[in-house]
Design an enzyme around this catalytic site. Structure first.
Site, PDB file in Angstrom:
ATOM      1  N   SER A 145       0.676  -1.016  -0.108  1.00 42.15           N
ATOM      2  CA  SER A 145      -0.019   0.031   0.006  1.00 42.15           C
ATOM      3  C   SER A 145       0.974   1.339   0.205  1.00 42.15           C
ATOM      4  O   SER A 145       2.258   1.110   0.488  1.00 42.15           O
ATOM      5  CB  SER A 145      -0.832   0.058   1.062  1.00 42.15           C
ATOM      6  OG  SER A 145      -1.411   1.371   1.504  1.00 42.15           O
ATOM      7  N   TYR A 158      -2.516  -0.951  10.614  1.00 39.46           N
ATOM      8  CA  TYR A 158      -2.497  -1.236   8.947  1.00 39.46           C
ATOM      9  C   TYR A 158      -0.864  -0.791   8.449  1.00 39.46           C
ATOM     10  O   TYR A 158      -0.277  -1.539   7.722  1.00 39.46           O
ATOM     11  CB  TYR A 158      -3.525  -0.780   8.238  1.00 39.46           C
ATOM     12  CG  TYR A 158      -3.739  -0.845   6.797  1.00 39.46           C
ATOM     13  CD1 TYR A 158      -4.027  -2.059   6.341  1.00 39.46           C
ATOM     14  CD2 TYR A 158      -3.356   0.353   6.142  1.00 39.46           C
ATOM     15  CE1 TYR A 158      -4.177  -2.117   4.872  1.00 39.46           C
ATOM     16  CE2 TYR A 158      -3.405   0.083   4.691  1.00 39.46           C
ATOM     17  CZ  TYR A 158      -4.067  -1.029   4.177  1.00 39.46           C
ATOM     18  OH  TYR A 158      -3.994  -1.088   2.628  1.00 39.46           O
TER      19      TYR A 158
HETATM   20  C1  BGC Z   1      -6.139   1.614   2.102  1.00 42.65           C
HETATM   21  C2  BGC Z   1      -7.603   2.522   1.783  1.00 42.65           C
HETATM   22  C3  BGC Z   1      -6.944   3.800   1.685  1.00 42.65           C
HETATM   23  C4  BGC Z   1      -5.797   4.003   0.633  1.00 42.65           C
HETATM   24  C5  BGC Z   1      -5.168   5.371   0.270  1.00 42.65           C
HETATM   25  C6  BGC Z   1      -5.141   1.889   1.072  1.00 42.65           C
HETATM   26  O1  BGC Z   1      -4.177   1.223   1.364  1.00 42.65           O
HETATM   27  O2  BGC Z   1      -6.626   0.230   2.038  1.00 42.65           O
HETATM   28  O3  BGC Z   1      -8.216   2.380   2.872  1.00 42.65           O
HETATM   29  O4  BGC Z   1      -7.961   4.822   1.344  1.00 42.65           O
HETATM   30  O5  BGC Z   1      -4.690   2.987   0.819  1.00 42.65           O
HETATM   31  O6  BGC Z   1      -5.168   6.040   1.518  1.00 42.65           O
END
Ligand code: BGC
Length: 257
Positions: A145, A158
């Site tokens: 991410s 996360y």
């Molecule tokens: C997350 C989302 C978030 C996006 C941008 C992703 O990794 O799962 O919830 O909106 O990142 O911030």
């Protein structure tokens, strides 16, 4: 026309929906025989398999909870026993839980860390052991991410899991390079998938996010799948140890609301 993945077998975790499903579809479209992994929704996994087969591709379904080491071992074993190999691993399964730091529960912390980081860690271990024994090369692609690097207040676990995935990828690229196994991360920004259900349904959250994205829209799972396919292909034979951001420019333009 020959496909880039003819003769290759790919395992994609969490591929009954979202980015994982698009990745499975794309790899299958280009010739890969795919293992669709799911945890809780057999009907979605079956629908994903049928969609691939109806489009002329090859896929099987396997239930495996990535937080369970016996399950991750079995997932790789199924690829080898039923499809004869396992050349490409896409660690896609992921969850996120938002809360004020003081309210985070141990159960939510464990879930996020176990799915996102422990799952990728031990599934990759099973994947690599088999390739090492068979003396075959391979590809590991982690769906990370932008938050492997960028802050995301209220999503501490996360961010910790994705930051861990970033260092795991770098370490493994070094350690597995001599085995001919490349390891890279794909770091999506905001992509319209089930993980973002709440965001997509809440204009008060969605509108400011879209204003932060230079390209002015969320990404699609298909766009992410195209990048994964590149990294899984022979065209990326000299690519290892890096993160590929796909975020419409979000990371360069992040502002706290
Ligand atoms: C997350 C989302 C978030 C996006 C941008 C992703 O990794 O799962 O919830 O909106 O990142 O911030």
């Amino acid at each position: 026309m020959a496909g880039r993945f003819d003769g290759k077998v790919a395992v994609i975790t969490g591929s009954a929906s979202g980015i994982g499903q698009s990745v499975a579809e794309r790899l299958a479209q280009e010739g890969a025989n795919c293992v669709i992994d799911y945890n809780g929704h057999p009907e979605q996994a079956e629908a994903a398999r049928v969609k691939i087969v109806n489009a002329g591709g090859k896929a099987i379904v396997c239930q495996a909870d990535v937080t369970s080491i016996p399950d991750t071992t079995r997932l790789i074993d199924v690829a080898w026993s039923e499809l004869g190999s396992c050349d490409i691993l896409v660690n896609n399964a992921g969850v996120e839980k938002g809360a004020d730091f003081c309210d985070v529960t141990e159960a939510d912390y464990d879930l996020v860390m176990n799915v996102n980081l422990k799952g990728a860690f031990f599934l990759t271990q099973s994947f690599v052991r088999k390739l090492r024994d068979a003396k075959k090369p391979g590809r590991v692609i982690n769906i990370s991410s932008v938050h492997e690097d960028m802050v995301f207040p209220h999503f501490q676990s996360y961010c910790a899991s994705k930051g861990g995935m970033r260092m795991l990828m770098r370490d493994l690229a070094m350690e597995l390079g001599p085995l001919g196994i490349t390891v890279n991360n794909v770091a999506p920004g905001a992509v319209a998938t089930p993980i973002n259900k709440h965001l997509l349904e809440t204009p008060a959250l969605l509108d400011p996010l879209l204003r932060n994205i230079p390209l002015g829209r969320m990404g699609t799972p298909e766009e992410v799948a195209g990048l994964v396919a590149y990294l899984a292909s022979d065209e990326a034979s000299y690519v290892t140890g890096s993160t590929y951001v796909i975020d419409g420019g979000l990371m360069r333009n992040y502002k706290e609301q």
